[in-house]
Design a protein around this motif. Structure first.
Motif, PDB file in Angstrom:
ATOM      1  N   ALA A   1       3.405  13.318   5.716  1.00 21.01           N
ATOM      2  CA  ALA A   1       2.577  12.679   6.444  1.00 21.01           C
ATOM      3  C   ALA A   1       1.767  11.132   6.501  1.00 21.01           C
ATOM      4  O   ALA A   1       1.537  10.982   8.029  1.00 21.01           O
ATOM      5  CB  ALA A   1       0.990  13.150   6.071  1.00 21.01           C
ATOM      6  N   ILE A   2       2.666  10.496   5.603  1.00 26.36           N
ATOM      7  CA  ILE A   2       2.147   8.726   5.106  1.00 26.36           C
ATOM      8  C   ILE A   2       3.389   8.459   6.299  1.00 26.36           C
ATOM      9  O   ILE A   2       3.342   7.847   7.030  1.00 26.36           O
ATOM     10  CB  ILE A   2       2.675   9.063   3.822  1.00 26.36           C
ATOM     11  CG1 ILE A   2       1.347   8.901   2.738  1.00 26.36           C
ATOM     12  CG2 ILE A   2       2.880   7.179   3.626  1.00 26.36           C
ATOM     13  CD1 ILE A   2       1.978   8.871   1.257  1.00 26.36           C
TER      14      ILE A   2
ATOM     15  N   ASP B   1       4.736   6.118  11.049  1.00 30.84           N
ATOM     16  CA  ASP B   1       5.747   5.639  12.071  1.00 30.84           C
ATOM     17  C   ASP B   1       4.401   5.466  13.058  1.00 30.84           C
ATOM     18  O   ASP B   1       5.143   5.171  14.525  1.00 30.84           O
ATOM     19  CB  ASP B   1       5.999   7.380  12.595  1.00 30.84           C
ATOM     20  CG  ASP B   1       7.423   7.710  11.562  1.00 30.84           C
ATOM     21  OD1 ASP B   1       8.141   6.570  11.093  1.00 30.84           O
ATOM     22  OD2 ASP B   1       8.533   8.484  11.543  1.00 30.84           O
ATOM     23  N   PHE B   2       3.323   5.979  13.319  1.00 33.53           N
ATOM     24  CA  PHE B   2       2.399   5.596  14.418  1.00 33.53           C
ATOM     25  C   PHE B   2       2.223   4.213  14.511  1.00 33.53           C
ATOM     26  O   PHE B   2       1.530   3.491  15.837  1.00 33.53           O
ATOM     27  CB  PHE B   2       1.201   6.815  13.901  1.00 33.53           C
ATOM     28  CG  PHE B   2      -0.340   6.219  15.429  1.00 33.53           C
ATOM     29  CD1 PHE B   2       0.297   6.813  16.548  1.00 33.53           C
ATOM     30  CD2 PHE B   2      -0.827   5.236  15.513  1.00 33.53           C
ATOM     31  CE1 PHE B   2      -0.659   6.639  17.735  1.00 33.53           C
ATOM     32  CE2 PHE B   2      -1.826   4.804  16.022  1.00 33.53           C
ATOM     33  CZ  PHE B   2      -1.515   6.140  17.422  1.00 33.53           C
ATOM     34  N   PHE B   3       1.692   3.555  12.738  1.00 37.42           N
ATOM     35  CA  PHE B   3       1.720   2.017  13.058  1.00 37.42           C
ATOM     36  C   PHE B   3       2.272   1.037  14.490  1.00 37.42           C
ATOM     37  O   PHE B   3       2.074   0.159  14.006  1.00 37.42           O
ATOM     38  CB  PHE B   3       1.423   1.333  11.170  1.00 37.42           C
ATOM     39  CG  PHE B   3       0.121   2.528  11.062  1.00 37.42           C
ATOM     40  CD1 PHE B   3      -0.753   2.513  11.613  1.00 37.42           C
ATOM     41  CD2 PHE B   3       0.301   2.607   9.507  1.00 37.42           C
ATOM     42  CE1 PHE B   3      -1.743   3.303  10.868  1.00 37.42           C
ATOM     43  CE2 PHE B   3      -0.836   3.272   9.106  1.00 37.42           C
ATOM     44  CZ  PHE B   3      -2.511   3.570   9.366  1.00 37.42           C
TER      45      PHE B   3
ATOM     46  N   TYR C   1      -0.313   0.940   2.745  1.00 34.26           N
ATOM     47  CA  TYR C   1      -0.572   0.265   1.520  1.00 34.26           C
ATOM     48  C   TYR C   1       1.842   0.095   1.741  1.00 34.26           C
ATOM     49  O   TYR C   1       2.196  -1.160   1.688  1.00 34.26           O
ATOM     50  CB  TYR C   1      -0.456   1.400   0.156  1.00 34.26           C
ATOM     51  CG  TYR C   1      -1.492   1.041  -0.228  1.00 34.26           C
ATOM     52  CD1 TYR C   1      -3.080  -0.325   0.410  1.00 34.26           C
ATOM     53  CD2 TYR C   1      -2.790   1.927  -1.549  1.00 34.26           C
ATOM     54  CE1 TYR C   1      -3.910   0.267   0.015  1.00 34.26           C
ATOM     55  CE2 TYR C   1      -3.570   2.085  -1.587  1.00 34.26           C
ATOM     56  CZ  TYR C   1      -4.530   1.733  -1.040  1.00 34.26           C
ATOM     57  OH  TYR C   1      -6.102   1.231  -2.058  1.00 34.26           O
ATOM     58  N   LYS C   2       1.520   1.223   2.302  1.00 32.89           N
ATOM     59  CA  LYS C   2       3.223   1.354   1.914  1.00 32.89           C
ATOM     60  C   LYS C   2       4.020   0.264   3.922  1.00 32.89           C
ATOM     61  O   LYS C   2       4.976  -0.250   3.528  1.00 32.89           O
ATOM     62  CB  LYS C   2       3.654   3.028   2.501  1.00 32.89           C
ATOM     63  CG  LYS C   2       5.071   2.674   3.233  1.00 32.89           C
ATOM     64  CD  LYS C   2       5.695   4.384   3.523  1.00 32.89           C
ATOM     65  CE  LYS C   2       7.315   5.203   3.312  1.00 32.89           C
ATOM     66  NZ  LYS C   2       7.775   5.564   3.985  1.00 32.89           N
ATOM     67  N   TYR C   3       2.378   0.712   4.922  1.00 35.23           N
ATOM     68  CA  TYR C   3       3.097  -0.508   5.857  1.00 35.23           C
ATOM     69  C   TYR C   3       2.643  -1.911   5.295  1.00 35.23           C
ATOM     70  O   TYR C   3       3.036  -3.007   6.291  1.00 35.23           O
ATOM     71  CB  TYR C   3       2.350   0.043   6.525  1.00 35.23           C
ATOM     72  CG  TYR C   3       2.690  -0.322   8.270  1.00 35.23           C
ATOM     73  CD1 TYR C   3       3.983   0.339   9.149  1.00 35.23           C
ATOM     74  CD2 TYR C   3       1.798  -1.309   9.458  1.00 35.23           C
ATOM     75  CE1 TYR C   3       3.944   0.489  10.196  1.00 35.23           C
ATOM     76  CE2 TYR C   3       2.541  -1.598  10.386  1.00 35.23           C
ATOM     77  CZ  TYR C   3       3.409  -0.593  10.978  1.00 35.23           C
ATOM     78  OH  TYR C   3       4.100  -1.073  12.050  1.00 35.23           O
TER      79      TYR C   3
ATOM     80  N   ASP D   1       8.182  -1.225   6.305  1.00 35.98           N
ATOM     81  CA  ASP D   1       8.152  -0.584   4.350  1.00 35.98           C
ATOM     82  C   ASP D   1       8.276  -1.526   3.129  1.00 35.98           C
ATOM     83  O   ASP D   1       9.688  -1.481   2.657  1.00 35.98           O
ATOM     84  CB  ASP D   1       9.140   0.692   4.342  1.00 35.98           C
ATOM     85  CG  ASP D   1       8.160   1.473   5.549  1.00 35.98           C
ATOM     86  OD1 ASP D   1       7.614   1.135   5.766  1.00 35.98           O
ATOM     87  OD2 ASP D   1       9.029   1.915   5.802  1.00 35.98           O
ATOM     88  N   SER D   2       8.034  -2.988   3.754  1.00 30.89           N
ATOM     89  CA  SER D   2       8.875  -3.832   2.596  1.00 30.89           C
ATOM     90  C   SER D   2       7.608  -4.670   2.142  1.00 30.89           C
ATOM     91  O   SER D   2       7.835  -6.742   1.760  1.00 30.89           O
ATOM     92  CB  SER D   2      10.080  -4.771   3.057  1.00 30.89           C
ATOM     93  OG  SER D   2       9.589  -5.255   4.531  1.00 30.89           O
ATOM     94  N   PRO D   3       6.524  -4.267   1.875  1.00 37.57           N
ATOM     95  CA  PRO D   3       5.367  -5.726   1.147  1.00 37.57           C
ATOM     96  C   PRO D   3       5.782  -5.597  -0.183  1.00 37.57           C
ATOM     97  O   PRO D   3       6.492  -5.100  -0.639  1.00 37.57           O
ATOM     98  CB  PRO D   3       4.016  -4.219   1.074  1.00 37.57           C
ATOM     99  CG  PRO D   3       4.307  -2.765   0.886  1.00 37.57           C
ATOM    100  CD  PRO D   3       6.130  -3.269   2.159  1.00 37.57           C
ATOM    101  N   ILE D   4       5.526  -7.011  -1.271  1.00 38.34           N
ATOM    102  CA  ILE D   4       5.218  -7.049  -1.742  1.00 38.34           C
ATOM    103  C   ILE D   4       4.109  -7.057  -2.675  1.00 38.34           C
ATOM    104  O   ILE D   4       3.141  -6.722  -2.405  1.00 38.34           O
ATOM    105  CB  ILE D   4       6.240  -9.005  -2.138  1.00 38.34           C
ATOM    106  CG1 ILE D   4       5.390  -9.610  -1.005  1.00 38.34           C
ATOM    107  CG2 ILE D   4       6.933  -8.893  -1.443  1.00 38.34           C
ATOM    108  CD1 ILE D   4       5.379 -10.768  -1.574  1.00 38.34           C
ATOM    109  N   ALA D   5       4.754  -7.629  -4.199  1.00 42.57           N
ATOM    110  CA  ALA D   5       3.681  -6.651  -5.826  1.00 42.57           C
ATOM    111  C   ALA D   5       2.602  -7.656  -4.879  1.00 42.57           C
ATOM    112  O   ALA D   5       1.056  -7.742  -5.197  1.00 42.57           O
ATOM    113  CB  ALA D   5       4.034  -7.970  -6.858  1.00 42.57           C
TER     114      ALA D   5
END
Length: 511
Positions: free
Chosen positions: A38-39, A44-46, A75-77, A153-157
């Protein structure tokens, strides 16, 4: 990739068939695999609508299993997500949309029709796992080129993750932006202090637009490998049955929830001692030792009181499970906590001053605000007053802005309220100072009684109680009985609003 996203991916990959999220209203469970799918559907829609990392999205949905999916996908995006109340009025929603450049909105039922009337938004219903679905309203820039997958899919801290407002009980709310590091650090502190494991199951009774529900209840439980169960809203009459049926092991509540469970007759009638429940955790506002004692005596269950703030991504202190002190908000867990004494941080026992914070879970500034207004030598000034005892437990004595100035005496309303709450016929109480030409302010206590309690008898007994436990200058000059007190959307008493109302009325409310 931020450690927060790495940890989420790790949890969702191991034991893919384990059930971790349940929507009680829909009676639907999601496994880790379904949650991950679901995430991915959401991210994918974002991408398909060309959202960019750091774009802002608004969520005003009611509590449901879809809510954590939206949060985790954002968060993931790498989006900045703002959870807000489903009950925002049309004007409040319009003001929020005007103030922030949101690229997408996940609306509540009430806000759905309001957004439909605005031409700037396109609408889509997203079908997710187990027949769950949600509506999203979004903007599209037709001149914008497609977003490269490499940017996703590559956010940082240090990526901004969560935007929230302070509760605003003493003035205008301030905007708080929390990073991935803030959120993960705070969740790890909760897991450590409450000894959470994959065997834990929590019932989320607080609204998810509140930091307590977001981080302490939801994110911490999921990162520990445990399960979250979401009713549409808190129901006192159904609470104990839900705890028993779902084998709930702990619940993060608030003093207002605890007070309702004590006063609600159906809650009392439906109580069956749950063997699974380890403890209730109370935060969001101070819990009086009298209210805690009454609850623990009636239901034979321990309450663990904590202390948290939006600015610290939730938890600051909490009572140790094995040694809780009534009246205290516990010991600092991870967060550095000091008391401002003579304009310097200190931890001397019994010295009362403003509580200061510092740590990886604590913000270093508010959005669009001069840090010098709120920080001293890198420490966040909380506005809360308190002291440490000799064992390192923190006690809160009130808010600096809420102190009542009666003839030069600075009096904590919390002290007065705790005395009033000793009476088992008192549901809620708030003490405020209202203008007085002679003394500057006079003390007024506004009280909500249990049903069928005679006001004259209550007034006599409360007056005797106040005379016994408070010095003469600390006692209210007026007791006012009302049907309800003003609260914000997460249940905190709005003393500032109450004070303004009483000043406008000249303290002439019905007694």
């Amino acid at each position: 990739m931020s450690p927060l996203i790495s940890k989420i991916n790790e949890i969702l990959t191991v034991q893919p068939d384990k059930k971790i999220i349940k929507d009680l209203a829909a009676n639907v469970w999601l496994t880790r695999k379904q949650t991950k799918n679901a995430i991915n559907q959401l991210t994918d829609f974002f991408q398909s609508i060309n959202l960019r990392p750091n774009d802002r999205i608004l969520v005003t949905k009611e509590n449901s299993a879809v809510y954590p999916l939206i949060m985790l996908a954002a968060y993931k995006y790498g989006l900045l997500i703002h959870p807000a109340a489903p009950s925002l009025t049309a004007n409040e929603l319009e003001n929020e949309l005007t103030a922030e450049n949101y690229q997408a909105v996940f609306p509540s039922v009430a806000h759905f029709k309001l957004l439909q009337k605005q031409n700037m938004w396109r609408q889509k219903e997203l079908s997710l796992e187990e027949d769950l679905s949600c509506h999203i309203f979004y903007k599209v820039d037709d001149n914008c080129s497609n977003l490269s997958k490499s940017l996703i899919d590559s956010p940082i801290a240090t990526q901004p993750a969560l935007m929230m407002y302070t509760s605003g009980t003493t003035g205008k709310p301030k905007k708080v932006i929390l990073t991935h590091e803030n959120l993960l650090t705070a969740a790890q502190f909760v897991i450590q202090s409450q000894q959470l494991t994959a065997a834990d199951r929590t019932l989320i009774v607080l609204p998810l637009f509140h930091i307590n529900a977001q981080i302490i209840a939801m994110l911490s439980t999921l990162l520990s490998g445990g399960c979250v169960l979401l009713p549409l809203k808190f129901s006192a009459s159904h609470f104990w049955q839900q705890v028993k049926d779902e084998k709930i092991t702990w619940v993060s509540a608030s003093p207002s929830v605890i007070s309702i469970l004590l006063a609600n007759k159906k809650a009392q009638q439906n109580f069956v001692a749950p063997s699974s429940l380890r403890f209730l955790r109370s935060a969001s506002a101070p819990l009086s030792s009298e209210l805690q004692q009454r609850f623990e005596k009636k239901y034979q269950l321990p309450i663990i009181q904590g202390y948290g703030m939006t600015e610290a991504a939730g938890q600051i202190c909490v009572n140790p499970l094995e040694h809780s002190k009534r009246g205290s908000v516990g010991k600092p867990i991870g967060t550095k906590v000091s008391i401002l004494i003579n304009n310097r941080p200190a931890k001397l026992p019994k010295q009362i001053g403003e509580v200061l914070l510092k740590g990886k879970n604590v913000i270093t500034s508010y959005a669009n605000r001069d840090p010098s207004l709120d920080f001293i030598d890198g420490w966040l000034r909380t506005g809360d007053l308190g002291y440490f005892d000799s064992d390192g437990y923190l006690y809160l004595t009130g808010r600096s802005k809420e102190l009542i100035n009666y003839g030069g005496h600075k009096i904590s309303p919390l002290k007065i309220e705790n005395v009033l709450l000793q009476a088992d016929f008192v549901c809620e109480a708030a003490a405020v100072g209202i203008f007085d030409q002679l003394f500057g302010e006079k003390i007024v206590a506004v009280i909500v009684l249990n049903d069928s309690v005679n006001q004259a008898i209550a007034k006599k007994e409360l007056t005797q109680l106040l005379e016994k436990d408070l010095a003469k200058f600390e006692r209210p000059q007026q007791l006012i009985f009302v049907n309800k007190l003003p609260h914000n959307r997460v249940g905190k008493i709005l003393r500032f609003q109450l004070q303004q109302e009483l000043n406008t009325q000249g303290g002439s409310c019905h007694e």
